[in-house]
Design a protein around this motif. Structure first.
Motif, PDB file in Angstrom:
ATOM      1  N   ARG A  23      10.659   7.752  -2.982  1.00  0.00           N
ATOM      2  CA  ARG A  23      11.050   6.839  -4.067  1.00  0.00           C
ATOM      3  C   ARG A  23      12.040   7.534  -5.006  1.00  0.00           C
ATOM      4  NH1 ARG A  23       9.376   6.680  -9.159  1.00  0.00           N
ATOM      5  NH2 ARG A  23       7.397   7.757  -8.837  1.00  0.00           N
TER       6      ARG A  23
ATOM      7  N   ASN B 180      15.445   7.993  -3.789  1.00  0.00           N
ATOM      8  CA  ASN B 180      16.231   6.753  -3.949  1.00  0.00           C
ATOM      9  C   ASN B 180      16.649   6.533  -5.394  1.00  0.00           C
ATOM     10  OD1 ASN B 180      15.593   6.372  -1.272  1.00  0.00           O
ATOM     11  ND2 ASN B 180      14.653   4.352  -1.539  1.00  0.00           N
TER      12      ASN B 180
ATOM     13  N   TRP C  75      14.568   5.617  -7.722  1.00  0.00           N
ATOM     14  CA  TRP C  75      13.850   4.425  -8.168  1.00  0.00           C
ATOM     15  C   TRP C  75      12.708   4.785  -9.108  1.00  0.00           C
ATOM     16  CZ3 TRP C  75      12.823   1.062  -3.151  1.00  0.00           C
ATOM     17  CH2 TRP C  75      14.050   0.567  -2.689  1.00  0.00           C
TER      18      TRP C  75
ATOM     19  N   GLN D  76       8.805   3.448 -10.403  1.00  0.00           N
ATOM     20  CA  GLN D  76       7.700   2.768  -9.716  1.00  0.00           C
ATOM     21  C   GLN D  76       7.905   1.245  -9.795  1.00  0.00           C
ATOM     22  OE1 GLN D  76       3.980   4.226 -11.314  1.00  0.00           O
ATOM     23  NE2 GLN D  76       3.995   6.035  -9.995  1.00  0.00           N
TER      24      GLN D  76
ATOM     25  N   LEU E  54      10.237   0.166  -6.986  1.00  0.00           N
ATOM     26  CA  LEU E  54       9.562   0.135  -5.679  1.00  0.00           C
ATOM     27  C   LEU E  54       8.587  -1.044  -5.613  1.00  0.00           C
ATOM     28  CD1 LEU E  54       8.814   1.148  -2.906  1.00  0.00           C
ATOM     29  CD2 LEU E  54       7.362   2.909  -3.968  1.00  0.00           C
TER      30      LEU E  54
ATOM     31  N   ASN F 112      10.579  -4.233  -5.100  1.00  0.00           N
ATOM     32  CA  ASN F 112      11.169  -4.329  -3.761  1.00  0.00           C
ATOM     33  C   ASN F 112      10.115  -4.536  -2.666  1.00  0.00           C
ATOM     34  OD1 ASN F 112      14.185  -3.917  -3.745  1.00  0.00           O
ATOM     35  ND2 ASN F 112      13.541  -2.259  -5.099  1.00  0.00           N
TER      36      ASN F 112
ATOM     37  N   ILE G 251       5.758  -1.014   1.914  1.00  0.00           N
ATOM     38  CA  ILE G 251       6.323   0.088   1.135  1.00  0.00           C
ATOM     39  C   ILE G 251       7.445   0.764   1.925  1.00  0.00           C
ATOM     40  CG2 ILE G 251       5.832   2.388   0.192  1.00  0.00           C
ATOM     41  CD1 ILE G 251       3.046   1.302  -0.609  1.00  0.00           C
TER      42      ILE G 251
ATOM     43  N   LEU H 225      11.410   1.054   1.060  1.00  0.00           N
ATOM     44  CA  LEU H 225      12.049   2.369   0.983  1.00  0.00           C
ATOM     45  C   LEU H 225      13.067   2.568   2.096  1.00  0.00           C
ATOM     46  CD1 LEU H 225       8.894   4.557   0.174  1.00  0.00           C
ATOM     47  CD2 LEU H 225      10.801   4.083  -1.388  1.00  0.00           C
TER      48      LEU H 225
END
Lengths: 76, 76
Positions: free
Chosen positions: B17, B20, B22, B24, B27, B30, B56, B60
Protein backbone atom coordinates in the motif's frame (compact mmCIF):
# COMPACT_ATOMS: atom_id res chain seq x y z
CA UNK A 1 -14.80 -12.52 -9.11
CA UNK A 2 -15.55 -14.39 -5.91
CA UNK A 3 -16.85 -17.62 -7.43
CA UNK A 4 -14.00 -17.72 -9.97
CA UNK A 5 -11.14 -17.27 -7.47
CA UNK A 6 -12.64 -19.83 -5.06
CA UNK A 7 -13.04 -22.46 -7.79
CA UNK A 8 -9.48 -21.94 -9.10
CA UNK A 9 -8.13 -22.27 -5.56
CA UNK A 10 -10.25 -25.36 -4.90
CA UNK A 11 -9.09 -27.03 -8.09
CA UNK A 12 -5.43 -26.42 -7.16
CA UNK A 13 -5.90 -27.80 -3.65
CA UNK A 14 -7.49 -30.94 -5.14
CA UNK A 15 -4.62 -31.24 -7.64
CA UNK A 16 -2.00 -30.91 -4.91
CA UNK A 17 -3.88 -33.42 -2.69
CA UNK A 18 -4.13 -36.03 -5.45
CA UNK A 19 -0.46 -35.51 -6.36
CA UNK A 20 0.25 -36.56 -2.76
CA UNK A 21 -1.95 -39.61 -3.33
CA UNK A 22 -4.24 -38.49 -0.52
CA UNK A 23 -7.96 -38.88 -0.04
CA UNK A 24 -10.01 -35.95 1.28
CA UNK A 25 -10.04 -37.80 4.63
CA UNK A 26 -6.21 -37.83 4.66
CA UNK A 27 -6.04 -34.08 3.98
CA UNK A 28 -8.80 -33.33 6.51
CA UNK A 29 -7.01 -35.31 9.21
CA UNK A 30 -3.58 -33.79 8.46
CA UNK A 31 -4.99 -30.26 8.38
CA UNK A 32 -7.24 -30.75 11.42
CA UNK A 33 -10.29 -29.74 9.39
CA UNK A 34 -13.62 -31.49 8.83
CA UNK A 35 -13.68 -33.76 5.77
CA UNK A 36 -16.90 -32.32 4.39
CA UNK A 37 -15.45 -28.80 4.69
CA UNK A 38 -12.47 -29.90 2.55
CA UNK A 39 -14.91 -31.18 -0.07
CA UNK A 40 -16.65 -27.80 -0.13
CA UNK A 41 -13.32 -25.95 -0.45
CA UNK A 42 -12.27 -28.13 -3.39
CA UNK A 43 -15.62 -27.48 -5.14
CA UNK A 44 -15.11 -23.72 -4.64
CA UNK A 45 -18.11 -23.51 -2.34
CA UNK A 46 -16.34 -22.37 0.84
CA UNK A 47 -14.94 -18.88 1.37
CA UNK A 48 -12.26 -20.08 3.73
CA UNK A 49 -10.33 -17.84 6.10
CA UNK A 50 -6.62 -17.12 5.68
CA UNK A 51 -5.62 -19.28 8.66
CA UNK A 52 -7.66 -22.28 7.45
CA UNK A 53 -5.97 -21.90 4.06
CA UNK A 54 -2.59 -21.88 5.83
CA UNK A 55 -3.56 -25.08 7.73
CA UNK A 56 -4.33 -26.74 4.38
CA UNK A 57 -1.01 -25.57 2.90
CA UNK A 58 0.91 -26.75 5.95
CA UNK A 59 -0.75 -30.19 5.65
CA UNK A 60 0.05 -30.32 1.91
CA UNK A 61 3.57 -29.09 2.70
CA UNK A 62 3.32 -26.42 0.04
CA UNK A 63 3.79 -22.67 -0.09
CA UNK A 64 0.64 -20.58 -0.33
CA UNK A 65 2.21 -18.77 -3.31
CA UNK A 66 2.23 -22.09 -5.18
CA UNK A 67 -1.58 -22.30 -4.90
CA UNK A 68 -2.26 -18.62 -5.60
CA UNK A 69 -0.13 -17.54 -8.58
CA UNK A 70 -2.33 -15.71 -11.10
CA UNK A 71 -5.05 -15.05 -8.50
CA UNK A 72 -6.97 -12.73 -8.74
CA UNK A 73 -5.83 -10.99 -11.94
CA UNK A 74 -4.75 -13.81 -14.30
CA UNK A 75 -7.05 -16.75 -13.70
CA UNK A 76 -6.58 -19.63 -16.12
CA UNK B 1 0.86 -20.34 13.57
CA UNK B 2 -2.25 -18.21 13.11
CA UNK B 3 -0.98 -15.00 14.65
CA UNK B 4 2.34 -15.26 12.80
CA UNK B 5 0.87 -15.77 9.31
CA UNK B 6 -1.69 -12.98 9.78
CA UNK B 7 0.96 -10.50 10.92
CA UNK B 8 3.31 -11.35 8.02
CA UNK B 9 0.44 -10.93 5.56
CA UNK B 10 -0.64 -7.65 7.17
CA UNK B 11 2.87 -6.25 7.03
CA UNK B 12 3.18 -7.11 3.32
CA UNK B 13 -0.19 -5.48 2.52
CA UNK B 14 0.92 -2.33 4.34
CA UNK B 15 4.25 -2.40 2.45
CA UNK B 16 2.50 -2.76 -0.90
CA UNK B 17 0.00 0.00 0.00
CA UNK B 18 2.72 2.46 1.00
CA UNK B 19 4.73 1.60 -2.14
CA UNK B 20 1.65 2.80 -4.04
CA UNK B 21 1.72 5.95 -1.96
CA UNK B 22 -1.78 5.19 -0.66
CA UNK B 23 -3.40 5.89 2.67
CA UNK B 24 -5.54 3.20 4.33
CA UNK B 25 -8.56 5.23 3.14
CA UNK B 26 -7.34 4.95 -0.48
CA UNK B 27 -6.95 1.18 -0.21
CA UNK B 28 -10.29 0.80 1.59
CA UNK B 29 -12.09 2.78 -1.09
CA UNK B 30 -10.39 0.95 -3.98
CA UNK B 31 -11.05 -2.47 -2.44
CA UNK B 32 -14.61 -1.65 -1.34
CA UNK B 33 -13.74 -2.51 2.26
CA UNK B 34 -14.20 -0.56 5.49
CA UNK B 35 -11.15 1.56 6.41
CA UNK B 36 -10.99 0.30 9.99
CA UNK B 37 -11.08 -3.31 8.72
CA UNK B 38 -8.01 -2.56 6.54
CA UNK B 39 -6.23 -1.23 9.64
CA UNK B 40 -7.02 -4.46 11.50
CA UNK B 41 -5.78 -6.58 8.57
CA UNK B 42 -2.49 -4.65 8.42
CA UNK B 43 -2.00 -5.15 12.19
CA UNK B 44 -2.57 -8.89 11.75
CA UNK B 45 -5.74 -8.74 13.85
CA UNK B 46 -8.24 -9.85 11.19
CA UNK B 47 -8.55 -13.40 9.89
CA UNK B 48 -9.82 -12.30 6.51
CA UNK B 49 -11.59 -14.55 4.04
CA UNK B 50 -10.05 -15.56 0.73
CA UNK B 51 -12.37 -13.34 -1.33
CA UNK B 52 -11.66 -10.25 0.82
CA UNK B 53 -7.94 -10.93 0.37
CA UNK B 54 -8.52 -11.13 -3.39
CA UNK B 55 -10.37 -7.76 -3.28
CA UNK B 56 -7.33 -6.23 -1.54
CA UNK B 57 -4.94 -7.75 -4.12
CA UNK B 58 -7.11 -6.53 -6.99
CA UNK B 59 -7.10 -3.00 -5.53
CA UNK B 60 -3.31 -3.15 -5.06
CA UNK B 61 -2.98 -4.62 -8.57
CA UNK B 62 -0.77 -7.39 -7.29
CA UNK B 63 -0.79 -11.17 -7.49
CA UNK B 64 -1.75 -13.01 -4.33
CA UNK B 65 1.42 -15.11 -4.73
CA UNK B 66 3.45 -11.91 -4.31
CA UNK B 67 1.96 -11.38 -0.84
CA UNK B 68 2.11 -15.02 0.25
CA UNK B 69 5.51 -16.44 -0.70
CA UNK B 70 7.03 -18.22 2.27
CA UNK B 71 3.66 -18.54 4.03
CA UNK B 72 3.09 -20.71 6.05
CA UNK B 73 6.32 -22.69 6.15
CA UNK B 74 9.10 -20.11 5.74
CA UNK B 75 8.01 -16.97 7.56
CA UNK B 76 10.68 -14.26 7.79
Amino acid sequence: MNKAVLSVLGRRIRQKRTQNGWTQEDLAENAGIDRSYIGGVERGERNLTFTVLCQICEALECDLAELTSGIPGNLE
